[in-house]
Design an enzyme around this catalytic site. Structure first.
Site, PDB file in Angstrom:
ATOM      1  N   ASP A 211      51.891  56.846  42.329  1.00  0.00           N
ATOM      2  CA  ASP A 211      51.442  55.460  42.446  1.00  0.00           C
ATOM      3  C   ASP A 211      51.099  54.970  41.053  1.00  0.00           C
ATOM      4  O   ASP A 211      51.330  55.679  40.061  1.00  0.00           O
ATOM      5  CB  ASP A 211      50.245  55.356  43.415  1.00  0.00           C
ATOM      6  CG  ASP A 211      50.278  54.055  44.206  1.00  0.00           C
ATOM      7  OD1 ASP A 211      50.236  52.991  43.563  1.00  0.00           O
ATOM      8  OD2 ASP A 211      50.350  54.100  45.445  1.00  0.00           O
ATOM      9  N   HIS A 284      54.548  49.886  42.658  1.00  0.00           N
ATOM     10  CA  HIS A 284      53.537  50.945  42.531  1.00  0.00           C
ATOM     11  C   HIS A 284      53.990  52.046  41.573  1.00  0.00           C
ATOM     12  O   HIS A 284      53.818  53.238  41.847  1.00  0.00           O
ATOM     13  CB  HIS A 284      53.231  51.570  43.908  1.00  0.00           C
ATOM     14  CG  HIS A 284      52.346  50.718  44.765  1.00  0.00           C
ATOM     15  ND1 HIS A 284      51.008  50.558  44.521  1.00  0.00           N
ATOM     16  CD2 HIS A 284      52.622  49.979  45.871  1.00  0.00           C
ATOM     17  CE1 HIS A 284      50.492  49.757  45.446  1.00  0.00           C
ATOM     18  NE2 HIS A 284      51.443  49.383  46.280  1.00  0.00           N
ATOM     19  N   GLU A 350      54.410  46.808  49.233  1.00  0.00           N
ATOM     20  CA  GLU A 350      53.739  45.962  48.245  1.00  0.00           C
ATOM     21  C   GLU A 350      54.522  45.873  46.929  1.00  0.00           C
ATOM     22  O   GLU A 350      54.069  46.366  45.901  1.00  0.00           O
ATOM     23  CB  GLU A 350      52.335  46.513  47.979  1.00  0.00           C
ATOM     24  CG  GLU A 350      51.489  46.547  49.237  1.00  0.00           C
ATOM     25  CD  GLU A 350      50.082  47.069  48.997  1.00  0.00           C
ATOM     26  OE1 GLU A 350      49.135  46.460  49.499  1.00  0.00           O
ATOM     27  OE2 GLU A 350      49.931  48.105  48.312  1.00  0.00           O
TER      28      GLU A 350
END
Ligand code: ACM
Length: 562
Positions: A211, A284, A350
């Site tokens: 991440d 990410h 996301e």
């Protein structure tokens, strides 16, 4: 097999059927006392309260069992039971023994039948997983040191009630996800998680390995991913006592070597847990961008591994750059070589695409592929990664934005049978994905995000998100709504508890939030909905407190009887 044994066996099966048919009342009343979580499908107890006592020397008869995985599992069981109890067990190729293992291909894949009489224990299963779960249920009826593999007091009697259990899981996917990027957990801490998952018959460990805050897995072809990407300048820490504090020094290097991975994969396999590794792409990826800025949309910039624990980076992988896509392919390739399980996870959550919209390479690729939106580039990218996984015989998971983000193109997902992990707007997302023929796993933010606070109280330690979900909310969540028709409900392949660690920096605190809600999701995964019962579940959680204490696990005390 001799005629006589066949006769005895068929008599046994007849008795078993009668117990199952007529034993409903007994099953209900006994189930209230039985301490097996997740609750088994069908239980019939001996009405006279008889018990099987583990003898000083015990034998396990393996006549006719050829599956080497069953042999390996039974060998581990015998060694564990012998060590924990101080008795001495041996495996024999005979028909009769204190334990009789019987492979029965008519049983469902992970199902089992466990028949405990005063004299012996019969274990019926069709696969090694079923055999393993039968033995877990058996050990769960003994003092907790046994299933934990800890040596018990010499004077303890090891007694199990005479009982017949017929059991099988509701779902094939019963998962737990742990984020090890925001904060790192050591191999031993991961093994503790695998241990507790196996006690509750969970079978998928989804490992969120990368991440913005850290790249935690060694990739030989790209050594800077861990040399650079596994260290941040500092890190915001949280534990149970202090709400937040800065580490005050570099955090890392923290990552798993390929040797660590090999050992953990083996450890999980011995517990019938498949690991689903996740490398989160194309968003990410700040830790990867810090190591290889050339694969970002702005190669001229320098990036840092994030120290802040929240937020969404607009810096993402440049999928218009063939070298960046090859980098992703190479990473997936190494991942497939390291993890023998049937699936890997490519993330896909996301992912803001503002940089793609302004990037000439991305625009060119979009036009070349004839795509109507830049978001569809992400769908194309997921399809490309799915093809790499498919070369290794593996499927691909992606988070639900892969189907729900505006402009997402379902075609590459459908062509590659991508499985969808539903978290945000989980139910509408699942309806959309299943209506397009895709399988889904249900892990809604809220009830199944078990890093959130478990009680609405100012005394609770700081946890991710402003919300809270009590054990009862997690337990009572219905993963497959009742109006889903049978032709779509089979696409709901399972449930998952998900744990993000932005606000959780120690294993002790992680366990506190994870337990007992992990048990609630385990029961959603295994037990038929009609059999679920929250007060009885709370009773069984309380019955497991000695086990959790003996294992040194931390857990939420909100439902502990006073
Ligand atoms: C997620 O919670 N971002 C999958």
């Amino acid at each position: 097999m001799t005629q006589k044994i066949k006769h005895i066996l068929s008599l046994r099966m007849l008795c078993l059927s009668l117990l199952i048919i007529f034993g409903d009342k007994a099953a209900t009343s006994f189930a209230q006392e039985l301490n097996i979580t997740p609750l088994p499908m069908s239980v019939a107890m001996d009405s006279e309260g008889r018990q099987f006592e583990l003898p000083r020397k015990f034998t396990v008869a393996m006549y006719g069992v050829s599956d080497p995985k069953v042999w390996a599992d039974v060998d581990r069981f015998v060694r564990k039971l012998s060590f924990a109890t101080g008795k001495k067990g041996t495996i024999e190729r005979k028909e009769q023994g204190h334990f009789r293992m019987v492979q029965d291909k008519t049983l469902p894949a992970e199902g089992y039948v466990l028949i405990v009489s005063e004299k012996d224990v019969e274990v019926r299963f069709s696969s090694s997983a079923g055999c393993y779960y039968a033995l877990q249920s058996f050990m769960k009826m003994l003092p907790p040191n046994v299933i934990l593999g800890k040596e018990g007091e010499k004077k303890t009697d090891y007694l199990v009630p005479c009982i017949t259990i017929q059991d099988q899981p509701r779902f094939g996917y019963r998962g737990f996800m742990l984020d090890v990027s925001r904060h790192f957990f050591t191999p031993d801490e991961i093994k503790r998680v695998l241990d507790i998952m196996s006690i509750y018959k969970m079978n998928r460990f989804h490992w969120h390995l990368t991440d913005d805050q850290g790249w935690r897995i060694e990739i030989k072809k790209y050594p800077k991913l861990t040399e650079v990407g596994s260290v941040s300048k500092d890190m915001l820490m949280n534990d149970e006592k202090q709400t937040k504090y800065w580490h005050g020094k570099p955090y890392g290097p923290y990552f798993y070597t390929q040797e660590d991975i090999r050992q953990i994969v083996q450890y999980a396999a011995e517990r019938h847990i498949e690991i689903i590794p996740e490398v989160d792409m194309p968003g990410h990826m700040m830790a990867a961008m810090a190591a290889y800025p050339e694969f970002s949309c702005h190669p001229e910039r320098t990036y840092e591994v994030w120290t802040q624990n929240l937020g969404l980076s607009v810096d993402i992988l440049n999928v218009g750059n063939p070298n960046a896509v090859q980098f992703a392919r190479d990473v997936v390739e190494e991942l497939c070589q390291m993890f023998p399980g049937p699936e890997i996870h490519i993330g896909g959550d996301e992912c803001p695409i503002m940089q793609w919209e302004k990037n000439p390479e991305c625009d060119q690729l979009r036009k070349k592929l004839g795509l109507s939106s830049h978001r569809a580039l992400q769908s194309w990218f997921i399809g490309e990664m799915a093809q790499v996984a498919a070369l290794h015989g593996k499927g691909l998971f992606a988070w639900n934005e892969s189907v729900t983000a505006q402009g997402a193109d379902m075609t590459p997902l459908k062509e590659n049978n991508v499985k969808v992990m539903c978290w945000v707007g989980a139910q509408p997302a699942a309806r959309k994905a299943t209506s397009q023929g895709l399988d889904v796993v249900i892990t809604p933010i809220g009830p199944y995000y078990i890093n959130r606070k478990q009680w609405n109280s100012p005394d609770e330690p700081y946890a991710a998100g402003p919300g809270n979900d009590s054990l009862s909310v997690t337990y009572n969540y219905i993963p497959v709504p009742h109006d889903i028709s049978p032709d779509l409900s089979h696409r709901y392949i399972g449930v998952q508890a998900t744990f993000w660690t932005e606000f959780v920096s120690s294993s002790h605190y992680m366990e506190y939030l994870m337990l007992p809600r992990l048990m609630a999701v385990a029961e959603a995964g295994w037990t038929q909905e009609a059999q679920k019962n929250f007060p009885d579940f709370v009773r069984r959680f309380n019955a497991d407190i000695p086990l959790l204490d003996l294992g040194g696990y931390n857990y939420g005390k909100h439902y502990q009887y006073k």
